[in-house]
Design a protein around this motif. Structure first.
Motif, PDB file in Angstrom:
ATOM      1  N   VAL A 101     -15.479  37.705  20.580  1.00  0.00           N
ATOM      2  CA  VAL A 101     -16.912  37.971  20.493  1.00  0.00           C
ATOM      3  C   VAL A 101     -17.275  37.731  19.033  1.00  0.00           C
ATOM      4  O   VAL A 101     -16.929  38.511  18.157  1.00  0.00           O
ATOM      5  N   GLU A 102     -17.947  36.632  18.794  1.00  0.00           N
ATOM      6  CA  GLU A 102     -18.163  36.121  17.451  1.00  0.00           C
ATOM      7  C   GLU A 102     -19.537  36.531  16.924  1.00  0.00           C
ATOM      8  O   GLU A 102     -20.521  36.479  17.640  1.00  0.00           O
ATOM      9  N   HIS A 103     -19.574  36.945  15.656  1.00  0.00           N
ATOM     10  CA  HIS A 103     -20.841  37.264  15.009  1.00  0.00           C
ATOM     11  C   HIS A 103     -21.314  36.021  14.253  1.00  0.00           C
ATOM     12  O   HIS A 103     -20.661  35.596  13.294  1.00  0.00           O
ATOM     13  N   TYR A 104     -22.436  35.476  14.687  1.00  0.00           N
ATOM     14  CA  TYR A 104     -22.973  34.298  14.002  1.00  0.00           C
ATOM     15  C   TYR A 104     -23.162  34.602  12.520  1.00  0.00           C
ATOM     16  O   TYR A 104     -22.702  33.862  11.660  1.00  0.00           O
ATOM     17  N   ARG A 105     -23.831  35.708  12.238  1.00  0.00           N
ATOM     18  CA  ARG A 105     -23.863  36.204  10.862  1.00  0.00           C
ATOM     19  C   ARG A 105     -22.755  37.254  10.740  1.00  0.00           C
ATOM     20  O   ARG A 105     -22.787  38.265  11.437  1.00  0.00           O
ATOM     21  N   PRO A 106     -21.762  37.034   9.880  1.00  0.00           N
ATOM     22  CA  PRO A 106     -20.586  37.914   9.788  1.00  0.00           C
ATOM     23  C   PRO A 106     -20.968  39.370   9.522  1.00  0.00           C
ATOM     24  O   PRO A 106     -21.843  39.652   8.703  1.00  0.00           O
ATOM     25  N   LYS A 107     -20.282  40.276  10.187  1.00  0.00           N
ATOM     26  CA  LYS A 107     -20.652  41.693  10.147  1.00  0.00           C
ATOM     27  C   LYS A 107     -20.087  42.450   8.955  1.00  0.00           C
ATOM     28  O   LYS A 107     -20.669  43.444   8.512  1.00  0.00           O
ATOM     29  N   GLY A 108     -18.922  42.045   8.410  1.00  0.00           N
ATOM     30  CA  GLY A 108     -18.236  42.858   7.411  1.00  0.00           C
ATOM     31  C   GLY A 108     -18.202  42.298   6.010  1.00  0.00           C
ATOM     32  O   GLY A 108     -18.194  43.046   5.029  1.00  0.00           O
ATOM     33  N   ARG A 109     -18.204  40.993   5.875  1.00  0.00           N
ATOM     34  CA  ARG A 109     -18.191  40.356   4.561  1.00  0.00           C
ATOM     35  C   ARG A 109     -18.562  38.889   4.746  1.00  0.00           C
ATOM     36  O   ARG A 109     -18.556  38.380   5.867  1.00  0.00           O
ATOM     37  N   ILE A 110     -18.870  38.225   3.646  1.00  0.00           N
ATOM     38  CA  ILE A 110     -19.192  36.798   3.683  1.00  0.00           C
ATOM     39  C   ILE A 110     -18.250  36.098   2.721  1.00  0.00           C
ATOM     40  O   ILE A 110     -18.227  36.409   1.527  1.00  0.00           O
ATOM     41  N   ALA A 111     -17.465  35.186   3.222  1.00  0.00           N
ATOM     42  CA  ALA A 111     -16.475  34.497   2.392  1.00  0.00           C
ATOM     43  C   ALA A 111     -17.145  33.809   1.206  1.00  0.00           C
ATOM     44  O   ALA A 111     -18.136  33.087   1.363  1.00  0.00           O
ATOM     45  N   GLY A 112     -16.589  34.068   0.026  1.00  0.00           N
ATOM     46  CA  GLY A 112     -17.094  33.415  -1.178  1.00  0.00           C
ATOM     47  C   GLY A 112     -18.351  34.035  -1.758  1.00  0.00           C
ATOM     48  O   GLY A 112     -18.899  33.525  -2.735  1.00  0.00           O
ATOM     49  N   VAL A 113     -18.839  35.108  -1.153  1.00  0.00           N
ATOM     50  CA  VAL A 113     -20.067  35.749  -1.640  1.00  0.00           C
ATOM     51  C   VAL A 113     -19.739  37.175  -2.091  1.00  0.00           C
ATOM     52  O   VAL A 113     -19.465  38.047  -1.260  1.00  0.00           O
ATOM     53  N   ALA A 114     -19.756  37.405  -3.372  1.00  0.00           N
ATOM     54  CA  ALA A 114     -19.430  38.738  -3.905  1.00  0.00           C
ATOM     55  C   ALA A 114     -20.646  39.665  -3.803  1.00  0.00           C
ATOM     56  O   ALA A 114     -21.789  39.221  -3.751  1.00  0.00           O
ATOM     57  N   ASN A 115     -20.365  40.937  -3.738  1.00  0.00           N
ATOM     58  CA  ASN A 115     -21.416  41.965  -3.752  1.00  0.00           C
ATOM     59  C   ASN A 115     -22.380  41.871  -2.570  1.00  0.00           C
ATOM     60  O   ASN A 115     -23.567  42.183  -2.700  1.00  0.00           O
ATOM     61  N   HIS A 116     -21.898  41.418  -1.452  1.00  0.00           N
ATOM     62  CA  HIS A 116     -22.708  41.439  -0.227  1.00  0.00           C
ATOM     63  C   HIS A 116     -21.831  42.025   0.874  1.00  0.00           C
ATOM     64  O   HIS A 116     -20.738  41.520   1.136  1.00  0.00           O
ATOM     65  N   PRO A 117     -22.277  43.093   1.537  1.00  0.00           N
ATOM     66  CA  PRO A 117     -21.433  43.776   2.522  1.00  0.00           C
ATOM     67  C   PRO A 117     -21.335  43.078   3.864  1.00  0.00           C
ATOM     68  O   PRO A 117     -20.645  43.545   4.766  1.00  0.00           O
ATOM     69  N   GLY A 118     -21.997  41.941   4.008  1.00  0.00           N
ATOM     70  CA  GLY A 118     -22.067  41.301   5.318  1.00  0.00           C
ATOM     71  C   GLY A 118     -23.289  41.800   6.065  1.00  0.00           C
ATOM     72  O   GLY A 118     -23.962  42.752   5.634  1.00  0.00           O
ATOM     73  N   TYR A 119     -23.567  41.200   7.180  1.00  0.00           N
ATOM     74  CA  TYR A 119     -24.768  41.552   7.945  1.00  0.00           C
ATOM     75  C   TYR A 119     -24.438  42.678   8.940  1.00  0.00           C
ATOM     76  O   TYR A 119     -24.564  42.513  10.149  1.00  0.00           O
ATOM     77  N   TRP A 120     -24.045  43.828   8.385  1.00  0.00           N
ATOM     78  CA  TRP A 120     -23.558  44.921   9.225  1.00  0.00           C
ATOM     79  C   TRP A 120     -24.628  45.444  10.178  1.00  0.00           C
ATOM     80  O   TRP A 120     -24.306  45.912  11.272  1.00  0.00           O
ATOM     81  N   TRP A 121     -25.897  45.378   9.787  1.00  0.00           N
ATOM     82  CA  TRP A 121     -26.976  45.883  10.643  1.00  0.00           C
ATOM     83  C   TRP A 121     -27.211  44.993  11.873  1.00  0.00           C
ATOM     84  O   TRP A 121     -27.948  45.354  12.780  1.00  0.00           O
ATOM     85  N   LEU A 122     -26.554  43.817  11.912  1.00  0.00           N
ATOM     86  CA  LEU A 122     -26.644  42.923  13.057  1.00  0.00           C
ATOM     87  C   LEU A 122     -25.383  42.961  13.921  1.00  0.00           C
ATOM     88  O   LEU A 122     -25.256  42.178  14.865  1.00  0.00           O
TER      89      LEU A 122
END
Length: 324
Positions: free
Chosen positions: A101-122
């Motif tokens: 079950v894949e999250h189009y917008r990643p839920k926990g982190r974004i590879a290569g992007v620091a200081n962003h928790p991922g799109y956890w609210w989605l």
């Protein structure tokens, strides 16, 4: 990849409403990530005031464990919506392994992007969930086919020119926009570089390499004004749409289609000769052959139906022969 209308299947009850399992989990996630943000802000402030010291090793960062999105009801709904196929490559995942079950917008982190928790609210939002085979979703090393030089140049990315490449989406989510959405500012227009088959029309960005003389199951970016689609190129590379095993499967489909096409041509010629005869029995044989041709055409049309693997490839091939 083919366009899919998400409205055809309703969001599973497990994800709908504040009192659902997903709603309750989202409430806990909000508390977790707000506390985490405050702790990080406090740590940054303290670090700015403290004298410079040698950096210490930190413990592994804690993450929130989401689970509602992987409920069996969600898997069933996605399976129904996509006919048991991967949203990205159209392979039947039941033939190889259970779907992710894949999250189009990643839920926990974004590879290569620091200081962003991922799109956890989605994480529990139905519109953000897609079924994916493990090869499209998990980042790992894949074999690549050996392309002719012209196709290597067309695909252009350096990783496509070797014997192996690290492919698969996982937590990658490249964008063309200048800023990323956050829980506090979710409405930012990010302009994703990856194709979402429930939002975008893949045919605007991807095209199959159709060559009846030399069938080869490659998917390529569309071109406009001699410029390849950025989203097409990115999706090919991130999802690994030209990994060796996938190209081989699509090539088998193309060869089957070409065989059926040649069979139609040969039967058609024989039928035409028989129907021109004055003998009624011979004409009847010609008519029966015409019926056989129609049955073969029906088989090709069936291969292009949404529930069939690689149906978008079959559709593209059929369009070259105007088979409707």
């Amino acid at each position: 990849m083919r366009r899919v209308d998400r409205a055809l299947v309703s969001a599973p009850a497990v994800l709908v409403g504040d009192k659902s399992r997903g709603g309750k989990e989202l409430a806990k996630a909000k508390i977790f990530f707000e506390a985490k943000a405050k702790a990080e802000a406090a740590g940054a402030a303290a670090g700015a005031l403290a004298p410079a010291t040698k950096a210490k090793k930190t413990k592994k960062e804690k993450t929130f464990d989401f689970s509602a999105y992987s409920d069996e009801a969600v898997k069933y709904a996605l399976d129904k919506l996509f006919f048991g196929k991967c949203a990205y490559c159209e392979s039947r995942y039941a033939n190889q392994a259970p779907a992710d079950v894949e999250h189009y917008r990643p839920k926990g982190r974004i590879a290569g992007v620091a200081n962003h928790p991922g799109y956890w609210w989605l994480a529990m939002v139905w519109d953000n969930l897609l079924p994916s085979c493990i090869d499209c979703n998990r980042r790992r090393w894949q074999d690549l086919p050996k392309f002719p030089v012209s196709l290597v140049q067309l695909l252009s990315a350096p990783e496509m020119q070797g014997a192996k490449a690290s492919l698969g989406k996982q937590d990658l989510f490249p964008i063309a926009g200048a800023a990323r959405a956050t829980a506090d500012f979710p409405g930012i227009d990010e302009q994703p570089d990856l194709i979402n088959p429930c939002v975008d029309d893949p045919e605007e960005h991807l095209v199959f390499h159709i060559d009846r003389g030399d069938p080869l199951g490659l998917v390529l970016p569309t071109f406009k004004d001699n410029v390849p689609s950025r989203r097409g190129l990115t999706s090919i590379h991130v999802y690994g749409l030209n990994r060796l095993g996938l190209v081989q499967e699509r090539t088998r489909v193309l060869r089957k289609l070409d065989f059926l096409s040649r069979l139609i041509d040969e039967i058609g010629k024989i039928s035409e000769t028989l129907l021109a005869s004055l003998d009624q029995q011979t004409k009847t044989m010609g008519a029966r052959l015409d019926l056989l041709v129609n049955q073969i055409l029906d088989e090709i049309r069936a291969m292009a139906e949404p529930d069939q693997p690689y149906s978008s490839l079959v559709k593209a091939w059929s369009n070259t022969l105007e088979i409707n």
